[in-house]
Design a protein around this motif. Structure first.
Motif, PDB file in Angstrom:
ATOM      1  N   VAL A 801       0.823  -1.206   0.000  1.00 48.39           N
ATOM      2  CA  VAL A 801       0.000   0.000   0.000  1.00 48.39           C
ATOM      3  C   VAL A 801       0.862   1.263   0.000  1.00 48.39           C
ATOM      4  N   LEU A 802       1.913   1.240   0.818  1.00 49.42           N
ATOM      5  CA  LEU A 802       2.753   2.433   0.979  1.00 49.42           C
ATOM      6  C   LEU A 802       3.719   2.636  -0.173  1.00 49.42           C
ATOM      7  N   HIS A 803       4.003   1.596  -0.920  1.00 46.07           N
ATOM      8  CA  HIS A 803       5.060   1.659  -1.918  1.00 46.07           C
ATOM      9  C   HIS A 803       4.772   2.706  -2.989  1.00 46.07           C
ATOM     10  N   ASP A 804       3.540   2.797  -3.428  1.00 48.90           N
ATOM     11  CA  ASP A 804       3.216   3.661  -4.562  1.00 48.90           C
ATOM     12  C   ASP A 804       2.823   5.080  -4.163  1.00 48.90           C
ATOM     13  N   ALA A 805       2.074   5.228  -3.063  1.00 50.20           N
ATOM     14  CA  ALA A 805       1.511   6.550  -2.775  1.00 50.20           C
ATOM     15  C   ALA A 805       1.652   6.986  -1.328  1.00 50.20           C
ATOM     16  N   GLY A 806       2.197   6.176  -0.474  1.00 43.63           N
ATOM     17  CA  GLY A 806       2.246   6.513   0.945  1.00 43.63           C
ATOM     18  C   GLY A 806       3.470   7.322   1.330  1.00 43.63           C
ATOM     19  N   SER A 807       3.562   7.603   2.612  1.00 40.43           N
ATOM     20  CA  SER A 807       4.679   8.370   3.150  1.00 40.43           C
ATOM     21  C   SER A 807       5.977   7.571   3.080  1.00 40.43           C
ATOM     22  N   PRO A 808       7.055   8.127   2.518  1.00 43.72           N
ATOM     23  CA  PRO A 808       8.344   7.413   2.490  1.00 43.72           C
ATOM     24  C   PRO A 808       8.828   7.045   3.883  1.00 43.72           C
ATOM     25  N   LEU A 809       8.543   7.906   4.838  1.00 48.45           N
ATOM     26  CA  LEU A 809       8.979   7.629   6.203  1.00 48.45           C
ATOM     27  C   LEU A 809       8.253   6.415   6.774  1.00 48.45           C
ATOM     28  N   GLU A 810       6.947   6.356   6.566  1.00 49.56           N
ATOM     29  CA  GLU A 810       6.185   5.210   7.049  1.00 49.56           C
ATOM     30  C   GLU A 810       6.598   3.933   6.312  1.00 49.56           C
ATOM     31  N   LEU A 811       6.888   4.045   5.016  1.00 47.12           N
ATOM     32  CA  LEU A 811       7.343   2.876   4.258  1.00 47.12           C
ATOM     33  C   LEU A 811       8.675   2.375   4.794  1.00 47.12           C
ATOM     34  N   SER A 812       9.593   3.284   5.124  1.00 50.66           N
ATOM     35  CA  SER A 812      10.892   2.845   5.648  1.00 50.66           C
ATOM     36  C   SER A 812      10.717   2.111   6.973  1.00 50.66           C
ATOM     37  N   ARG A 813       9.825   2.600   7.819  1.00 50.14           N
ATOM     38  CA  ARG A 813       9.583   1.925   9.100  1.00 50.14           C
ATOM     39  C   ARG A 813       8.991   0.528   8.877  1.00 50.14           C
ATOM     40  N   THR A 814       8.056   0.454   7.961  1.00 51.88           N
ATOM     41  CA  THR A 814       7.398  -0.826   7.701  1.00 51.88           C
ATOM     42  C   THR A 814       8.395  -1.845   7.141  1.00 51.88           C
ATOM     43  N   LEU A 815       9.272  -1.399   6.262  1.00 50.55           N
ATOM     44  CA  LEU A 815      10.289  -2.295   5.717  1.00 50.55           C
ATOM     45  C   LEU A 815      11.206  -2.819   6.807  1.00 50.55           C
ATOM     46  N   VAL A 816      11.571  -1.942   7.755  1.00 55.24           N
ATOM     47  CA  VAL A 816      12.440  -2.366   8.855  1.00 55.24           C
ATOM     48  C   VAL A 816      11.728  -3.393   9.729  1.00 55.24           C
ATOM     49  N   THR A 817      10.462  -3.115  10.067  1.00 60.92           N
ATOM     50  CA  THR A 817       9.705  -4.061  10.900  1.00 60.92           C
ATOM     51  C   THR A 817       9.566  -5.412  10.197  1.00 60.92           C
ATOM     52  N   LEU A 818       9.215  -5.410   8.911  1.00 60.60           N
ATOM     53  CA  LEU A 818       9.070  -6.662   8.164  1.00 60.60           C
ATOM     54  C   LEU A 818      10.413  -7.372   8.034  1.00 60.60           C
ATOM     55  N   GLY A 819      11.482  -6.600   7.805  1.00 61.24           N
ATOM     56  CA  GLY A 819      12.798  -7.213   7.686  1.00 61.24           C
ATOM     57  C   GLY A 819      13.203  -7.932   8.949  1.00 61.24           C
ATOM     58  N   LYS A 820      12.955  -7.335  10.088  1.00 58.30           N
ATOM     59  CA  LYS A 820      13.307  -7.980  11.356  1.00 58.30           C
ATOM     60  C   LYS A 820      12.484  -9.250  11.588  1.00 58.30           C
ATOM     61  N   ARG A 821      11.206  -9.182  11.217  1.00 63.82           N
ATOM     62  CA  ARG A 821      10.340 -10.350  11.408  1.00 63.82           C
ATOM     63  C   ARG A 821      10.798 -11.527  10.537  1.00 63.82           C
ATOM     64  N   LEU A 822      11.396 -11.215   9.377  1.00 59.23           N
ATOM     65  CA  LEU A 822      11.798 -12.276   8.450  1.00 59.23           C
ATOM     66  C   LEU A 822      13.219 -12.759   8.684  1.00 59.23           C
ATOM     67  N   GLN A 823      13.989 -12.135   9.584  1.00 55.77           N
ATOM     68  CA  GLN A 823      15.387 -12.511   9.729  1.00 55.77           C
ATOM     69  C   GLN A 823      15.589 -13.939  10.215  1.00 55.77           C
ATOM     70  N   SER A 824      14.652 -14.408  10.999  1.00 57.40           N
ATOM     71  CA  SER A 824      14.806 -15.785  11.473  1.00 57.40           C
ATOM     72  C   SER A 824      14.302 -16.793  10.443  1.00 57.40           C
ATOM     73  N   ALA A 825      13.172 -16.487   9.777  1.00 57.22           N
ATOM     74  CA  ALA A 825      12.599 -17.422   8.811  1.00 57.22           C
ATOM     75  C   ALA A 825      13.236 -17.300   7.430  1.00 57.22           C
ATOM     76  N   ALA A 826      13.532 -16.083   6.994  1.00 47.22           N
ATOM     77  CA  ALA A 826      14.128 -15.864   5.667  1.00 47.22           C
ATOM     78  C   ALA A 826      15.189 -14.776   5.791  1.00 47.22           C
ATOM     79  N   PRO A 827      16.381 -15.139   6.315  1.00 51.18           N
ATOM     80  CA  PRO A 827      17.412 -14.128   6.612  1.00 51.18           C
ATOM     81  C   PRO A 827      17.800 -13.275   5.419  1.00 51.18           C
ATOM     82  N   ALA A 828      17.932 -13.867   4.246  1.00 57.58           N
ATOM     83  CA  ALA A 828      18.365 -13.090   3.074  1.00 57.58           C
ATOM     84  C   ALA A 828      17.348 -12.016   2.730  1.00 57.58           C
ATOM     85  N   GLU A 829      16.057 -12.414   2.680  1.00 58.93           N
ATOM     86  CA  GLU A 829      15.015 -11.430   2.382  1.00 58.93           C
ATOM     87  C   GLU A 829      14.924 -10.382   3.488  1.00 58.93           C
TER      88      GLU A 829
END
Length: 933
Positions: A801-829
């Motif tokens: 949702v944020l990628h195309d039209a949302g706030s860049p700041l909110e997108l950066s936060r969301t990417l960080v949160t998702l990245g941390k959640r995936l570090q154990s299950a999919a470290p590369a992603e």
């Protein structure tokens, strides 16, 4: 003791010697008052007496100029009374009138024959007297000699050849231009002396005589500067210094300067009292002030041009006037002394006359009004009109304080009731909105009560700025009262409909915390016309107020709000910004609708207009709103600069001007997780009665409490905020940020169900609003509080949702949160997403991305250090920070009770994620102080 007078003494001796040989002469001594002219005349008398001359003394006085033959009488009476019959009988007969009653009273008339007899008698008497020995006639203050005596002296001056008569006269600077006879006598001078000011060396000799050789040069220089080297004044100043027990030390310079200022004032007072012409000229000059010209001073003073020129010369040589060639006071002591010398009646008369003269000469309204500010009463309509015109001119040049001063003066003498007073009160309130809002409210209320009919009352109230209606309860009550009596806009047309719409806008603005009023806003917006062209200013104003209410209440989605905002700004002129609802309201709504760019160019144009008008309060408001627009665009650094500039420009003594800048900076503090900005906003004095400020304060306090680790206190702030907002009907997504923070705090405190419920409610509100950032943030929040695959899926949806039209700041936060959640299950992603989030944050040049939502986990550190920390796991961040502080691997392992191999693994991962070479780069990457700091 005469200092530095050797050349002058040489001339005096030469004159006495040459007159003894039969070369009668006139010697002129001129100079400034106090320069030593009288001392030189006394020296002439002494030299004449030493040479055996017969000395006659006389002098003019201002108070005696009206007595005819007064100075001649001073010369002749001693001769007539002498026992040795110095005056021959023939001359005595011609001078008999002098010893009689003629001329003893002011205004006595001298016939032509009588005056001729006196002139010839005086001439023959002195000529006869000089046959036996030299005669020295010493005349002090020639410029104050009466006219008949001046005729006698001029008669003598033209007939000195072949006599042994030496006439010495003293003439102060400027005196020769006051009277043609004085000029005639001065032009007949055979010898001319000028009493110049003493040099610093001569002043030092006087200092040595008074204080001995131990005086300080700084003290002597100050004395010389204060007196301009005038011998008389220097001696008087040193007398006073000794009386004050000063010893001529450098540390006493300021004390002697105080004495000098006091003495300078006394000297000026003596000059003005002694010299009527100078005093009259000075009064006209001071009254006219910056508007003084030669013609105006002549007209106002009633003096001749020659008299004005002489007075100007005296004041200039006394260093009281500017030497620039224009009529301007150089020393403010002249203004103070002259104004103190004016009585109230004379002051008022002169200022009123000056106003009339300025009008006659085509001066501007402000120049005329400056004079009318000083009259005792404003007497007629012309004077009132001039003050009102001056107020308009002052507002146009960006000087509201001056405009208010003119209008208050006009009001002072008007009757306490009547239409004219009401109109002036309205004009005054319009000036005061930016400078003194409390007074403006009071004056609007007074004006409304004085208006003769309800339509005029409506006109008065409709001019009230919207933001002031929201700040003052009395004004809100007045608006509601007038609006209720004026009628329904739908039943009116033309100008009356415009008034009714403006009154409705103000009534609804004042009812922004009334749930019932908010609930009707959506329907009223549709009724008003929705997408219809908003060409009327009143329609645009009401539309914006209704849009705000519908946004707060959640009745209307982001898309129609943005569409209507475009329509409003397309029709709203930027020069109307000071009173514009669009400026007050639209930027915030467009920010939360992800459409800040819609207002960008309009705000830029409005700012340029405000800067040309020199209106700091308006510029503060516009800069703050620009900060919000730039924040939505992702230009974080520039947004921060604009918001802070708005805060600096706002007046801290006027809370209503601080409101929007404070909210803008507070919004940035929450978005950027900047504790410093948060504390700065909380330091601003103000009441929480404005719900926007209440919401901001609660959120900032919650943010700071969470940063300190006091999670229960933080949660209480957000829950309290939500309870008050819901009670007021503020249930739209635009004001539901508190739900995000409260949900995350519930989750961190282990209250999983409460967190999920709040996050889902926030999501429902965001979907109703429809803005990508609001929806993305809501999905992010749900994903953060829901574990497992469902939470990850929600986070992925948020990124989409944020990628195309949302706030860049909110997108950066969301990417960080998702990245941390995936570090154990999919470290590369997970690592890839972390790097994307970090780069996006750095592109925005922001201060922090935190874990999520207002930095409820970490505090703020400079530059990109928080971004760097965010890509590390908690264990990696702890080990990397200890290493950056200089700890060895073994020390870190011992302190954390982990293996040395685990420390090395954490550091290797940190180097890879941060893109650095090794341990030495950790200090700058993490923004910590190095070892020993």
């Amino acid at each position: 003791m005469l200092l530095e007078r050797e050349p002058e003494l040489t001339v005096l001796r030469k004159a006495v010697l040459e007159v003894e040989s039969g070369g009668g002469a006139l010697l002129l001594i001129d100079g400034e008052a106090g320069a030593g002219t009288t001392a030189l005349l006394r020296e002439l008398v002494r030299l004449g007496e030493d040479a055996g001359a017969h000395v006659l003394r006389c002098g003019g006085a201002q108070s005696e100029r009206q007595f005819p033959l007064g100075v001649v009488r001073q010369l002749v009476l001693p001769l007539l009374a002498a026992r040795d019959h110095l005056v021959p009988d023939a001359s005595r007969a011609m001078l008999g009138v002098v010893s009689g009653a003629v001329g003893r009273n002011p205004g006595d008339e001298l016939g032509t024959d009588t005056l001729a007899s006196v002139l010839h008698g005086l001439h023959t008497a002195l000529t006869g007297l000089s046959a036996g020995r030299t005669v020295v006639v010493a005349v002090d203050d020639l410029h104050w000699v009466d006219e008949a005596s001046l005729r006698a002296l001029a008669f003598l001056a033209a007939r000195l050849d072949g006599t042994r008569v030496l006439i010495g006269v003293v003439l102060q600077d400027g005196g020769s231009s006051r009277d043609p006879l004085v000029r005639e006598i001065a032009d007949a001078a055979t010898y001319r002396l000028r009493a110049e000011a003493l040099s610093e060396q001569a002043a030092a000799r006087l200092m040595a005589d008074r204080f001995g050789a131990g005086y300080d040069s700084e003290f002597a220089a100050a004395c010389h500067d204060l007196t301009s080297g005038s011998p008389k004044e220097l001696r008087v100043l040193l007398d006073r210094a000794q009386a004050q027990r000063l010893r001529g030390r450098a540390v006493e310079v300021e004390r002697v300067r105080e004495l000098g200022r006091s003495f300078r004032r006394e000297r000026l007072l003596r000059l003005l009292r002694r010299d009527r012409v100078v005093h009259t000229f000075a009064k006209a000059l001071v009254v006219l002030a910056d508007q003084a010209t030669e013609d105006l001073v002549v007209r106002l003073s009633g003096l001749s041009r020659d008299e004005c020129a002489a007075a100007r010369s005296v004041l200039w040589k006394a260093r009281l006037l500017s030497g620039s060639g224009r009529l301007a006071v150089h020393d403010p002591v002249l203004t103070r002394v002259v104004m103190e010398s004016l009585g109230a009646e004379e002051s008022s008369r002169l200022h009123r006359a000056a106003a009339a003269l300025l009008d006659e000469y085509g001066a501007g309204p402000e120049e005329i009004a400056v004079q009318l500010l000083h009259v005792d009463t404003v007497r007629d309509a012309w004077e009132v009109d001039q003050l009102r015109a001056a107020a308009v001119a002052a507002r146009r040049r960006g000087a509201p304080d001056a405009a208010a001063r003119y209008l208050r003066r006009a009001l002072l003498d008007l009757p306490m009731a009547g239409r004219e007073r009401a109109d002036l009160l309205v004009e005054l309130a319009a000036v005061e909105w930016d400078t003194d809002p409390a007074s403006a409210v009071r004056h609007i209320e007074q004006a409304a009560r004085l208006m003769p009919d309800h339509r005029r009352r409506a006109e008065v109230v409709s001019r009230t700025p919207l933001h002031m209606v929201g700040c003052d309860r009395r004004l809100a009550d007045l608006v509601r009262e007038v609006s209720a009596r004026f009628g329904d806009p739908g039943a009116l047309s033309g100008y009356d409909r415009e008034l009714a719409l403006r009154l409705e806008a103000r009534s609804r603005y004042a009812a922004i915390q009334d749930p019932e009023a908010l609930a009707s806003a959506g329907d009223r917006l549709v009724e008003l016309g929705g997408d219809a062209a908003l060409g009327s200013g009143a329609e645009r104003e009401l539309c914006v107020v209704l849009m705000r209410a519908a946004t707060l209440n959640g009745q209307v989605g982001a898309r129609p709000i943005v569409r209507m905002a475009r329509q409003v700004l397309d029709h709203e002129p930027t020069h109307s910004a000071p009173m514009s609802a669009a400026l007050q309201i639209l930027p915030w709504m467009l920010l939360v609708a992800d459409a800040g760019d819609v207002a960008s160019s309009w705000l830029d144009a409005a700012l340029a207009h405000a800067q040309r008008q020199t209106k700091p309060a308006l510029a503060a408001l516009i800069e703050a709103q620009r900060g919000l627009v730039l924040l939505g665009r992702g230009d974080i650094v520039v947004a921060r600069e604009c918001a802070l500039r708005g805060l600096e420009l706002a007046d801290r003594d006027k809370p209503e001007t601080m409101l929007v800048p404070a909210i803008a900076v507070g919004t940035l503090a929450l978005e950027l997780q900047d504790d410093t900005l948060a504390e700065r906003v909380l330091e601003i004095a103000g009441s929480d009665t404005d719900l926007r400020m209440f919401m901001m304060r609660r959120c900032l306090r919650g943010r700071l409490a969470a940063a300190r680790g006091d999670l229960p206190a933080a949660l209480a702030q957000f829950i309290d905020c939500g309870r008050v907002l819901d009670r007021a009907g503020w249930v739209g997504s635009a004001v539901s940020m508190w739900q995000v923070s409260a949900a995350l705090l519930h989750h961190r405190l282990g209250r999983r169900q409460e967190a999920i419920e709040l996050a889902e409610e926030n999501h429902r509100r965001a979907l109703a609003w429809g803005a990508p950032t609001a929806i993305g943030r809501a999905l992010h929040t749900r994903g953060a509080v829901i574990d497992g695959p469902k939470g990850i899926e929600l986070l992925r949806q948020a990124v989409d949702v944020l990628h195309d039209a949302g706030s860049p700041l909110e997108l950066s936060r969301t990417l960080v949160t998702l990245g941390k959640r995936l570090q154990s299950a999919a470290p590369a992603e997970g690592d890839q997403l972390l790097v994307r989030g970090r780069r996006l944050a750095e592109q925005s040049q922001t201060f922090s991305v935190g874990e999520h939502a207002g930095g409820l986990v970490r505090g703020v550190t400079p530059a990109s250090a928080p971004v760097a920390r965010s890509v590390l796991t908690r264990g990696e961040a702890t080990v990397a920070e200890l290493a950056a502080r200089g700890r060895s691997n073994q020390e870190i392992a011992a302190e954390l009770e982990i293996s040395r191999r685990a420390v090395e693994k954490h550091l290797t991962n940190s180097y890879r994620k941060l893109g650095i070479e090794g341990r030495s780069a950790l200090v700058s990457a993490l923004g910590v102080h190095g070892h020993g700091e």
